[in-house]
Motif scaffolding. Structure first.
Motif, mmCIF file in Angstrom:
data_model
loop_
_atom_site.group_PDB
_atom_site.id
_atom_site.type_symbol
_atom_site.label_atom_id
_atom_site.label_comp_id
_atom_site.label_asym_id
_atom_site.label_seq_id
_atom_site.Cartn_x
_atom_site.Cartn_y
_atom_site.Cartn_z
ATOM 1 N N LEU A 129 -5.125 156.223 23.043
ATOM 2 C CA LEU A 129 -3.838 155.531 23.149
ATOM 3 C C LEU A 129 -3.789 154.307 22.238
ATOM 4 O O LEU A 129 -4.815 153.678 21.995
ATOM 5 C CB LEU A 129 -3.594 155.110 24.602
ATOM 6 C CG LEU A 129 -3.570 156.238 25.626
ATOM 7 C CD1 LEU A 129 -3.419 155.655 27.035
ATOM 8 C CD2 LEU A 129 -2.447 157.221 25.326
ATOM 9 N N PRO A 130 -2.598 153.950 21.793
ATOM 10 C CA PRO A 130 -1.336 154.694 21.985
ATOM 11 C C PRO A 130 -1.261 155.906 21.069
ATOM 12 O O PRO A 130 -1.894 155.929 20.007
ATOM 13 C CB PRO A 130 -0.269 153.656 21.625
ATOM 14 C CG PRO A 130 -0.950 152.811 20.582
ATOM 15 C CD PRO A 130 -2.395 152.710 21.026
ATOM 16 N N PHE A 131 -0.509 156.915 21.489
ATOM 17 C CA PHE A 131 -0.229 158.044 20.610
ATOM 18 C C PHE A 131 0.791 157.604 19.561
ATOM 19 O O PHE A 131 1.778 156.935 19.875
ATOM 20 C CB PHE A 131 0.347 159.220 21.401
ATOM 21 C CG PHE A 131 -0.617 159.826 22.392
ATOM 22 C CD1 PHE A 131 -1.810 160.385 21.980
ATOM 23 C CD2 PHE A 131 -0.307 159.841 23.756
ATOM 24 C CE1 PHE A 131 -2.690 160.964 22.902
ATOM 25 C CE2 PHE A 131 -1.179 160.405 24.674
ATOM 26 C CZ PHE A 131 -2.374 160.964 24.250
ATOM 27 N N ALA A 132 0.560 157.991 18.329
ATOM 28 C CA ALA A 132 1.492 157.608 17.264
ATOM 29 C C ALA A 132 2.806 158.367 17.372
ATOM 30 O O ALA A 132 3.877 157.819 17.129
ATOM 31 C CB ALA A 132 0.852 157.846 15.900
ATOM 32 N N HIS A 133 2.717 159.636 17.728
ATOM 33 C CA HIS A 133 3.900 160.483 17.812
ATOM 34 C C HIS A 133 3.736 161.450 18.979
ATOM 35 O O HIS A 133 2.626 161.640 19.498
ATOM 36 C CB HIS A 133 4.103 161.296 16.520
ATOM 37 C CG HIS A 133 4.096 160.469 15.282
ATOM 38 N ND1 HIS A 133 5.129 159.663 14.911
ATOM 39 C CD2 HIS A 133 3.138 160.333 14.322
ATOM 40 C CE1 HIS A 133 4.844 159.068 13.774
ATOM 41 N NE2 HIS A 133 3.640 159.439 13.399
ATOM 42 N N GLU A 155 6.093 156.416 27.498
ATOM 43 C CA GLU A 155 6.823 155.161 27.294
ATOM 44 C C GLU A 155 6.705 154.744 25.832
ATOM 45 O O GLU A 155 5.608 154.702 25.270
ATOM 46 C CB GLU A 155 6.249 154.077 28.195
ATOM 47 C CG GLU A 155 6.930 152.732 28.064
ATOM 48 C CD GLU A 155 6.308 151.685 28.954
ATOM 49 O OE1 GLU A 155 6.915 150.605 29.089
ATOM 50 O OE2 GLU A 155 5.214 151.941 29.511
ATOM 51 N N ARG A 156 7.834 154.425 25.223
ATOM 52 C CA ARG A 156 7.841 153.996 23.830
ATOM 53 C C ARG A 156 7.638 152.489 23.756
ATOM 54 O O ARG A 156 8.440 151.726 24.285
ATOM 55 C CB ARG A 156 9.158 154.407 23.162
ATOM 56 C CG ARG A 156 9.147 155.875 22.774
ATOM 57 C CD ARG A 156 10.478 156.566 22.872
ATOM 58 N NE ARG A 156 10.360 157.973 22.469
ATOM 59 C CZ ARG A 156 9.917 158.929 23.267
ATOM 60 N NH1 ARG A 156 9.556 158.655 24.504
ATOM 61 N NH2 ARG A 156 9.819 160.171 22.822
ATOM 62 N N THR A 157 6.557 152.070 23.124
ATOM 63 C CA THR A 157 6.237 150.653 22.962
ATOM 64 C C THR A 157 6.150 150.346 21.466
ATOM 65 O O THR A 157 6.060 151.265 20.640
ATOM 66 C CB THR A 157 4.896 150.315 23.628
ATOM 67 O OG1 THR A 157 3.825 150.836 22.818
ATOM 68 C CG2 THR A 157 4.817 150.907 25.034
ATOM 69 N N PRO A 158 6.168 149.059 21.068
ATOM 70 C CA PRO A 158 6.037 148.725 19.646
ATOM 71 C C PRO A 158 4.770 149.287 19.011
ATOM 72 O O PRO A 158 4.748 149.594 17.821
ATOM 73 C CB PRO A 158 6.030 147.188 19.654
ATOM 74 C CG PRO A 158 6.801 146.820 20.877
ATOM 75 C CD PRO A 158 6.461 147.869 21.892
ATOM 76 N N ALA A 159 3.723 149.459 19.816
ATOM 77 C CA ALA A 159 2.459 149.962 19.280
ATOM 78 C C ALA A 159 2.396 151.484 19.220
ATOM 79 O O ALA A 159 1.571 152.050 18.497
ATOM 80 C CB ALA A 159 1.299 149.433 20.116
ATOM 81 N N GLY A 160 3.245 152.151 19.975
ATOM 82 C CA GLY A 160 3.218 153.606 20.031
ATOM 83 C C GLY A 160 3.588 154.115 21.411
ATOM 84 O O GLY A 160 4.196 153.392 22.203
ATOM 85 N N LEU A 161 3.197 155.338 21.708
ATOM 86 C CA LEU A 161 3.566 156.001 22.958
ATOM 87 C C LEU A 161 2.434 155.913 23.977
ATOM 88 O O LEU A 161 1.282 156.217 23.656
ATOM 89 C CB LEU A 161 3.910 157.467 22.689
ATOM 90 C CG LEU A 161 5.020 157.725 21.664
ATOM 91 C CD1 LEU A 161 5.170 159.221 21.406
ATOM 92 C CD2 LEU A 161 6.337 157.137 22.141
ATOM 93 N N ARG A 162 2.784 155.537 25.188
ATOM 94 C CA ARG A 162 1.791 155.414 26.250
ATOM 95 C C ARG A 162 2.282 156.111 27.518
ATOM 96 O O ARG A 162 3.478 156.137 27.787
ATOM 97 C CB ARG A 162 1.524 153.938 26.583
ATOM 98 C CG ARG A 162 0.851 153.166 25.468
ATOM 99 C CD ARG A 162 0.549 151.732 25.895
ATOM 100 N NE ARG A 162 -0.176 151.001 24.868
ATOM 101 C CZ ARG A 162 -1.493 151.027 24.716
ATOM 102 N NH1 ARG A 162 -2.226 151.740 25.574
ATOM 103 N NH2 ARG A 162 -2.082 150.341 23.769
ATOM 104 N N PRO A 163 1.358 156.667 28.309
ATOM 105 C CA PRO A 163 1.769 157.241 29.596
ATOM 106 C C PRO A 163 2.235 156.143 30.529
ATOM 107 O O PRO A 163 1.874 154.967 30.359
ATOM 108 C CB PRO A 163 0.482 157.900 30.113
ATOM 109 C CG PRO A 163 -0.621 157.161 29.434
ATOM 110 C CD PRO A 163 -0.092 156.787 28.082
ATOM 111 N N ARG A 164 3.019 156.510 31.522
ATOM 112 C CA ARG A 164 3.547 155.541 32.478
ATOM 113 C C ARG A 164 2.611 155.381 33.675
ATOM 114 O O ARG A 164 3.046 155.255 34.819
ATOM 115 C CB ARG A 164 4.952 155.962 32.920
ATOM 116 C CG ARG A 164 5.952 155.953 31.771
ATOM 117 C CD ARG A 164 7.331 156.374 32.226
ATOM 118 N NE ARG A 164 8.235 156.489 31.101
ATOM 119 C CZ ARG A 164 8.953 155.490 30.593
ATOM 120 N NH1 ARG A 164 8.872 154.290 31.138
ATOM 121 N NH2 ARG A 164 9.751 155.681 29.559
#
Length: 256
Positions: A129-133, A155-164
Motif C-alpha cells: 500500500l498504497p496501490f497506485a491504480h 479509498e482514494r487518497t493523495p498517495a494512492g488507493l487504500r482499503p477502508r
C-alpha cells in the motif's frame, strides 16, 4: 443505507474486511417489498476506522442502536455473512425482543484455529500500500469477485488507493470472533436459516454440528460458491433469501 418503505425490516451485515457496499445488490433485490438497512460495522467501510473497542459486545451494541433508532418498536430480520453472521446471532442472543428471523451466510459459532487471526492480519499487512491504480490492486489480489468488491471499496487518497480497514484492527476483530460461542447459540429461540457454500469455509461435519446444536435451525447450500457466496452466486443467494423472507411469516421453506 436505508431503502425505506413500510415492509418488514431487514438488517444486512457484511463480513470481515468488507463493507455494506458489497451487500447493496442484495438490498436492491429485496426492495421494495422489504425495508433494508445496510450497516458498515465498526472498523470497516465508512464507519470508525480505528475504534477503541472491537469486542463482540461493541459490535452487538452498534446493531442494537441502529435497530432502535431506525426501526423503533419493530422486530427485524438480521442477515449476516461470515463475521456479520456472527454479529447477527449475538444480537439475537442479547436482544431476542428485537429479532424476528436470523439468516447466517457462511457463519459459525465454533471459534477459529489457533493463530488464524494473526495469519490473516499478517496477510493484510503485506499488501503493498498504497496501490497506485485499481489495476495494481487487481494484479496483487488476483482475479475474483472478492477482489472486485475490495477494489470498488478502495479509498482514494493523495498517495494512492487504500482499503477502508487496517490490518491490525482486522486481526483483533477476528480474534474475538474466533472465541467459541456454543452457549449463546444453544440459547437462541429465533427461527434461523444457516446458509453454507458448497466450496465454503465449513465442512459438512461442521455444518451438521451447528444445525444439530439447536432447534429452529434450517440449512441451505449454495452450489458452485465459495465463502463469499453473495459475491460468487449473487442471483442464487438473493433468490434464496427472498424466498425465505417473503414466505408467509410462518415456517419458511428455503430450497437447498
Amino acid at each position: 443505507m436505508d431503502t425505506g418503505g413500510d415492509g418488514p425490516v431487514v438488517v444486512l451485515l457484511h463480513g470481515l474486511a468488507g463493507s455494506g457496499r458489497e451487500l447493496l445488490p442484495t438490498a436492491e433485490a429485496l426492495s421494495p417489498e422489504l425495508r433494508v438497512l445496510v450497516v458498515d460495522q465498526r472498523g470497516h467501510g465508512a464507519s470508525t476506522r480505528r475504534p477503541a473497542d472491537v469486542s463482540r459486545a461493541a459490535f452487538v451494541a452498534d446493531v442494537v442502536t441502529v435497530v432502535e433508532s431506525l426501526a423503533p418498536g419493530r422486530k427485524v430480520c438480521l442477515v449476516g455473512q461470515s463475521m456479520g453472521a456472527h454479529t447477527a446471532f449475538l444480537v439475537a442472543h442479547a436482544r431476542p425482543d428485537l429479532v424476528d428471523r436470523l439468516v447466517m451466510l457462511e457463519g459459525h459459532v465454533r471459534g477459529g484455529e489457533p493463530g488464524e487471526a494473526a495469519r490473516l492480519g499478517a496477510w493484510f499487512a503485506s499488501w503493498p500500500l498504497p496501490f497506485a491504480h485499481e489495476q495494481t490492486a487487481r494484479a496483487f489480489l488476483g482475479p475474483s469477485p472478492l477482489t472486485e468488491a475490495w477494489v470498488a471499496d478502495l479509498e482514494r487518497t493523495p498517495a494512492g488507493l487504500r482499503p477502508r480497514f487496517d490490518a491490525d484492527v482486522m486481526e483483533a476483530v477476528l480474534a474475538a470472533v474466533h472465541e467459541p460461542r456454543w452457549e449463546e447459540w444453544r440459547s437462541l429461540t429465533v427461527p434461523t436459516l444457516a446458509v453454507f457454500a458448497e466450496n465454503g469455509m465449513f465442512t459438512v461435519e461442521q455444518q451438521d454440528e451447528l444445525v444439530a446444536a439447536r432447534a429452529a435451525t434450517e440449512r441451505a447450500v449454495l452450489r458452485g460458491a465459495g465463502h463469499d457466496a453473495h459475491l460468487d452466486v449473487p442471483d442464487a443467494w438473493t433468490d434464496l433469501l427472498r424466498r425465505y423472507l417473503l414466505t408467509a411469516r410462518g415456517r419458511p421453506s428455503p430450497a437447498p
